[in-house]
Design an enzyme around this catalytic site. Structure first.
Site, mmCIF file in Angstrom:
data_model
loop_
_atom_site.group_PDB
_atom_site.id
_atom_site.type_symbol
_atom_site.label_atom_id
_atom_site.label_comp_id
_atom_site.label_asym_id
_atom_site.label_seq_id
_atom_site.Cartn_x
_atom_site.Cartn_y
_atom_site.Cartn_z
ATOM 1 N N ALA A 64 0.861 -0.660 0.058
ATOM 2 C CA ALA A 64 -0.137 -0.058 -0.431
ATOM 3 C C ALA A 64 0.897 1.933 -0.254
ATOM 4 O O ALA A 64 2.008 1.134 0.138
ATOM 5 C CB ALA A 64 -0.855 0.475 1.134
ATOM 6 N N GLY A 107 -0.692 -4.619 0.844
ATOM 7 C CA GLY A 107 -1.984 -5.020 0.136
ATOM 8 C C GLY A 107 -1.652 -5.414 -0.772
ATOM 9 O O GLY A 107 -2.883 -5.844 -2.281
ATOM 10 N N GLU A 110 -2.397 -9.121 -0.673
ATOM 11 C CA GLU A 110 -3.816 -8.946 -1.071
ATOM 12 C C GLU A 110 -4.816 -9.059 -1.795
ATOM 13 O O GLU A 110 -6.010 -9.741 -1.984
ATOM 14 C CB GLU A 110 -4.009 -8.128 0.276
ATOM 15 N N GLU A 130 3.392 -6.000 7.104
ATOM 16 C CA GLU A 130 2.933 -4.811 8.173
ATOM 17 C C GLU A 130 3.473 -4.869 8.931
ATOM 18 O O GLU A 130 3.604 -4.265 10.037
ATOM 19 C CB GLU A 130 1.852 -5.130 7.629
#
Length: 256
Positions: A64, A107, A110, A130
């Site tokens: 992200a 992300g 994901e 993360e």
């Protein structure tokens, strides 16, 4: 007009290519919104039967956009509700494939896990870093990986924040296929075109039943499967498929 993605179609396959090369396709909110909006457009387009997500040679999506998140607070995130966009991906009915070269981290990982099938290059890297930022996956990563790998293995990977090789991802069932980097797009499109020739309604009903199997009891899953089996007999494709079988010819499915 899109800023962060390129969109095109090829013989019934809709392709969304991420286009933030300077930051290895890091996902900011505007980019996610563009991706989801285009996914929904392809899902409603009768000429599109399969959807492919892909990045660049260096990265599918390397996480992200950290700078975008740095100053957020619990309250600002609650009011913004950024993951509502991601929930819309799970509502896509058509087959969704990820072609992964390079990094699929945070992300980006994901987003790949939201896809139905993942084809990756032999040098691809997956992971959730993360924990090293003092946070955790927030767009479903803990849930998707646990359903695929089981609790203990998922905890180890997410706790340590290490990168998983394509070989390891294939071993754990995280990806479907691992091929040479120069063959990722070719293999993904070959599979997508193969799927595009299948009965669209069957693909849709199969996707619903298989994804539900992870959350339902065996009896509940069988009841859903049975409902979808009966529903398929309301389609013209079922009649065409069975007629073509008895006539020893290739069926021509129309998605009706």
């Amino acid at each position: 007009m899109t800023r962060f993605i390129k969109v095109y179609s090829e013989d019934g396959v809709g392709v969304i290519q991420f286009n933030r090369p300077k930051v290895l396709n890091a996902l900011n909110r505007e980019m996610v919104d563009e991706i989801v909006t285009q996914l929904e457009a392809f899902d409603l387009n009768e000429s599109i039967r399969v959807i492919v997500l892909k990045g660049s040679e260096k990265a599918f999506a390397a996480g992200a956009d950290i700078e975008e998140m740095m100053e957020e607070t619990s309250l600002s995130l609650e009011l913004l509700n950024p993951f509502a966009q991601w929930d819309r991906i799970s509502l896509i009915k058509k087959p969704l494939l990820a072609a992964v070269n390079g990094f699929a981290l945070g992300g980006g990982f994901e987003l790949a896990l939201h896809c139905d099938l993942i084809i990756a290059s032999e040098d691809a890297k997956f992971g959730f870093p993360e924990v090293k930022l003092g946070i955790l996956p927030g767009a479903g990563g803990t849930q998707f990986l646990t359903k695929v790998m089981g609790v203990r293995r998922a905890l180890e990977w997410i706790w340590l924040g290490e990168q998983m090789t394509a070989r390891e991802a294939l071993h754990y069932g995280v990806i479907n296929r691992s091929v040479a980097p120069e063959l990722v797009e070719e293999e993904t499109m070959r599979l997508a075109h193969q799927l595009s020739k299948q009965a669209p309604i069957s693909l849709r009903l199969i996707k619903e039943a298989v994804h539900a199997a992870a959350d339902l009891s065996l009896l509940e899953g069988k009841m859903l499967e049975r409902k979808n089996f009966y529903l398929a007999f309301s389609s013209e494709d079922q009649k065409e498929g069975m007629r073509a079988f008895t006539e020893k010819r290739t069926p021509s499915f129309r998605g009706k």
